[in-house]
Write a protein that holds these residues in place. Structure first.
Motif, PDB file in Angstrom:
ATOM      1  N   GLU A   7     -42.950 -38.019  32.177  1.00 29.15           N
ATOM      2  CA  GLU A   7     -42.556 -38.642  31.040  1.00 29.15           C
ATOM      3  C   GLU A   7     -40.960 -38.926  31.394  1.00 29.15           C
ATOM      4  OE1 GLU A   7     -44.225 -39.105  28.363  1.00 29.15           O
ATOM      5  OE2 GLU A   7     -46.281 -38.509  29.436  1.00 29.15           O
ATOM      6  N   LEU A   8     -40.115 -38.107  31.940  1.00 28.86           N
ATOM      7  CA  LEU A   8     -38.708 -38.518  32.096  1.00 28.86           C
ATOM      8  C   LEU A   8     -38.609 -39.920  32.838  1.00 28.86           C
ATOM      9  CD1 LEU A   8     -37.127 -35.282  32.774  1.00 28.86           C
ATOM     10  CD2 LEU A   8     -36.801 -36.565  30.846  1.00 28.86           C
ATOM     11  N   ARG A   9     -39.282 -40.138  33.884  1.00 34.43           N
ATOM     12  CA  ARG A   9     -39.281 -41.485  34.618  1.00 34.43           C
ATOM     13  C   ARG A   9     -39.761 -42.708  33.811  1.00 34.43           C
ATOM     14  NH1 ARG A   9     -37.572 -40.963  39.555  1.00 34.43           N
ATOM     15  NH2 ARG A   9     -38.390 -43.335  39.997  1.00 34.43           N
ATOM     16  N   ARG A  10     -40.930 -42.202  32.953  1.00 35.67           N
ATOM     17  CA  ARG A  10     -41.462 -43.120  32.317  1.00 35.67           C
ATOM     18  C   ARG A  10     -40.285 -43.817  31.241  1.00 35.67           C
ATOM     19  NH1 ARG A  10     -46.368 -40.890  30.303  1.00 35.67           N
ATOM     20  NH2 ARG A  10     -47.201 -41.621  32.428  1.00 35.67           N
ATOM     21  N   ALA A  11     -39.580 -42.793  30.882  1.00 40.11           N
ATOM     22  CA  ALA A  11     -38.315 -43.262  29.816  1.00 40.11           C
ATOM     23  C   ALA A  11     -37.063 -43.716  30.894  1.00 40.11           C
ATOM     24  CB  ALA A  11     -38.048 -42.052  29.120  1.00 40.11           C
ATOM     25  N   GLY A  12     -37.038 -43.940  32.040  1.00 43.23           N
ATOM     26  CA  GLY A  12     -35.882 -44.315  32.811  1.00 43.23           C
ATOM     27  C   GLY A  12     -35.113 -43.296  33.093  1.00 43.23           C
ATOM     28  N   ASP A  13     -35.457 -41.978  33.065  1.00 47.14           N
ATOM     29  CA  ASP A  13     -34.508 -40.813  33.425  1.00 47.14           C
ATOM     30  C   ASP A  13     -34.847 -40.229  34.656  1.00 47.14           C
ATOM     31  OD1 ASP A  13     -33.290 -38.430  33.623  1.00 47.14           O
ATOM     32  OD2 ASP A  13     -33.469 -38.066  31.405  1.00 47.14           O
ATOM     33  N   ASP A  14     -34.158 -40.387  35.677  1.00 52.25           N
ATOM     34  CA  ASP A  14     -34.540 -40.142  37.038  1.00 52.25           C
ATOM     35  C   ASP A  14     -33.689 -38.707  37.666  1.00 52.25           C
ATOM     36  OD1 ASP A  14     -32.153 -41.337  37.479  1.00 52.25           O
ATOM     37  OD2 ASP A  14     -32.894 -42.708  39.000  1.00 52.25           O
ATOM     38  N   ARG A  15     -33.129 -37.993  36.730  1.00 50.35           N
ATOM     39  CA  ARG A  15     -32.263 -36.736  37.166  1.00 50.35           C
ATOM     40  C   ARG A  15     -33.113 -35.780  37.793  1.00 50.35           C
ATOM     41  NH1 ARG A  15     -29.718 -34.509  32.898  1.00 50.35           N
ATOM     42  NH2 ARG A  15     -31.241 -35.434  31.133  1.00 50.35           N
ATOM     43  N   VAL A  16     -34.041 -35.607  37.659  1.00 46.23           N
ATOM     44  CA  VAL A  16     -34.902 -34.564  38.342  1.00 46.23           C
ATOM     45  C   VAL A  16     -34.777 -34.942  39.889  1.00 46.23           C
ATOM     46  CG1 VAL A  16     -36.994 -33.461  38.630  1.00 46.23           C
ATOM     47  CG2 VAL A  16     -36.287 -33.938  36.263  1.00 46.23           C
ATOM     48  N   ALA A  17     -34.010 -33.963  40.357  1.00 45.35           N
ATOM     49  CA  ALA A  17     -33.866 -34.092  41.778  1.00 45.35           C
ATOM     50  C   ALA A  17     -34.553 -33.281  42.851  1.00 45.35           C
ATOM     51  CB  ALA A  17     -32.342 -33.969  42.468  1.00 45.35           C
ATOM     52  N   LEU A  25     -38.974 -31.055  27.037  1.00 42.18           N
ATOM     53  CA  LEU A  25     -38.126 -32.521  27.210  1.00 42.18           C
ATOM     54  C   LEU A  25     -36.851 -32.556  26.078  1.00 42.18           C
ATOM     55  CD1 LEU A  25     -41.348 -34.695  27.324  1.00 42.18           C
ATOM     56  CD2 LEU A  25     -39.408 -34.359  29.210  1.00 42.18           C
ATOM     57  N   ALA A  26     -37.170 -32.137  24.880  1.00 41.06           N
ATOM     58  CA  ALA A  26     -36.047 -32.145  23.952  1.00 41.06           C
ATOM     59  C   ALA A  26     -34.875 -31.226  24.518  1.00 41.06           C
ATOM     60  CB  ALA A  26     -36.680 -31.509  22.424  1.00 41.06           C
ATOM     61  N   VAL A  27     -35.332 -29.942  24.818  1.00 40.90           N
ATOM     62  CA  VAL A  27     -34.285 -29.169  25.424  1.00 40.90           C
ATOM     63  C   VAL A  27     -33.438 -29.689  26.450  1.00 40.90           C
ATOM     64  CG1 VAL A  27     -33.801 -26.996  26.664  1.00 40.90           C
ATOM     65  CG2 VAL A  27     -35.219 -27.126  24.604  1.00 40.90           C
ATOM     66  N   PHE A  28     -34.262 -30.541  27.451  1.00 44.38           N
ATOM     67  CA  PHE A  28     -33.583 -30.963  28.852  1.00 44.38           C
ATOM     68  C   PHE A  28     -32.704 -32.032  28.351  1.00 44.38           C
ATOM     69  CE2 PHE A  28     -33.555 -34.104  32.178  1.00 44.38           C
ATOM     70  CZ  PHE A  28     -33.534 -33.147  33.229  1.00 44.38           C
ATOM     71  N   ARG A  29     -33.182 -33.022  27.434  1.00 42.58           N
ATOM     72  CA  ARG A  29     -32.410 -34.131  26.978  1.00 42.58           C
ATOM     73  C   ARG A  29     -31.267 -33.731  26.188  1.00 42.58           C
ATOM     74  NH1 ARG A  29     -37.971 -37.285  25.633  1.00 42.58           N
ATOM     75  NH2 ARG A  29     -38.198 -38.529  27.484  1.00 42.58           N
ATOM     76  N   ARG A  30     -31.196 -32.618  25.561  1.00 48.17           N
ATOM     77  CA  ARG A  30     -29.992 -32.439  24.726  1.00 48.17           C
ATOM     78  C   ARG A  30     -29.024 -31.523  25.436  1.00 48.17           C
ATOM     79  NH1 ARG A  30     -29.812 -29.983  18.429  1.00 48.17           N
ATOM     80  NH2 ARG A  30     -27.775 -29.284  18.522  1.00 48.17           N
ATOM     81  N   PHE A  31     -29.481 -30.563  26.478  1.00 45.15           N
ATOM     82  CA  PHE A  31     -28.464 -29.844  26.850  1.00 45.15           C
ATOM     83  C   PHE A  31     -28.183 -29.904  28.306  1.00 45.15           C
ATOM     84  CE2 PHE A  31     -30.297 -27.137  23.434  1.00 45.15           C
ATOM     85  CZ  PHE A  31     -29.265 -26.952  22.835  1.00 45.15           C
ATOM     86  N   SER A  32     -28.832 -30.733  29.135  1.00 47.52           N
ATOM     87  CA  SER A  32     -28.717 -30.963  30.693  1.00 47.52           C
ATOM     88  C   SER A  32     -28.033 -32.318  30.749  1.00 47.52           C
ATOM     89  CB  SER A  32     -29.973 -30.958  31.496  1.00 47.52           C
ATOM     90  OG  SER A  32     -30.648 -32.080  31.146  1.00 47.52           O
TER      91      SER A  32
END
Length: 256
Positions: A114-124, A85-92
């Protein structure tokens, strides 16, 4: 293609090796398997494909794996998930396709949660190869021998010979206990994106029944299951790599 040297970020006191390659979104994120690294055959093939296509490509080694720091025996699903998650959030940036191999499929499914729980819906989209979500609970715990249980109790781990390395696979009590807290195959799994599963029917490590069970928990209109009659766990033959490339390319097109 692969960067000449990785960059490193600190996550929970571990130095995590990352090889980010710039390009257009939707990008591709590689998530490797248990005791594998980001320079394996499948990861390198996708790096070359992404470079040709001008797509962003992101990969890293979990702590205790490959070029990253830390002890392998300190690893748990929760720890490797936090690093991913840390890598995804920092680099993507922008929409991303997660490609998870074996244990990496478990990490990918937990990342979506975890991403959707945090409001991040970028996984397509998700492409899952020989997926092994919940493997500690579903595939290891039910067949533990008395000797292995004794080693877990007294030593905190047990060792198994590996078909893929001269070194044995180590399974720790912490990994198994933590696995229970990260279960995903307990009911319907809403990924909010399409999923393509590639599973070899000659896989000696993750039975096809496991992939079928996973597919049954995903929304029927968003899941594709490709069964490869003579495919093994690695799925690294030229024909397997071609199928993987086509699956990822199709997912990118759908997300674009």
């Amino acid at each position: 293609m692969a960067a000449s040297v990785p960059v490193f970020i600190d996550v929970d006191e571990s130095s995590i090796a990352v090889r980010p390659a710039p390009g257009a979104a939707p990008g591709v994120v590689w998530l490797g398997g248990y005791k594998s690294d980001m320079l394996g055959t499948k990861a390198e093939m996708l790096a070359a494909w992404a470079a040709r296509e001008g797509r962003a490509y992101l990969r890293h080694d979990y702590s205790g794996h490959g070029e990253s720091g830390g002890k392998f025996t300190d690893g748990t699903i929760s720890r490797w998930l936090a690093e991913s998650l840390a890598v995804f959030r920092r680099f993507s940036k922008g929409k991303q396709i997660l490609v998870g191999s074996s244990m990496g499929a478990w990490i990918a499914l937990r990342m979506v949660q975890e991403l959707r729980r945090a409001g991040d819906d970028r996984v397509a989209g998700l492409v899952l190869l020989a997926p092994a979500p919940d493997f500690t609970i579903e595939l290891i715990e039910p067949v533990l021998t008395k000797s292995q249980k004794r080693d877990l109790s007294k030593k905190g781990f047990f060792a198994e010979p590996s078909d893929y390395s001269d070194e044995p696979y180590i399974y720790t009590r912490a990994l198994i206990e933590d696995g229970r807290a990260n279960r995903v195959m307990t009911g319907p799994i809403d990924t909010h994106c399409p999923v393509h599963i590639l599973q070899g029917l000659a896989d000696p490590d993750v039975p096809s029944s496991h992939a079928l069970k996973l597919a049954s928990m995903l929304p029927a209109d968003d899941v594709t299951l490709s069964l490869i009659p003579d495919g093994d766990h690695r799925l690294s033959r030229p024909e397997d790599l071609d199928m993987l490339k086509r699956a990822v390319a199709d997912m990118v097109r759908r997300a674009a």
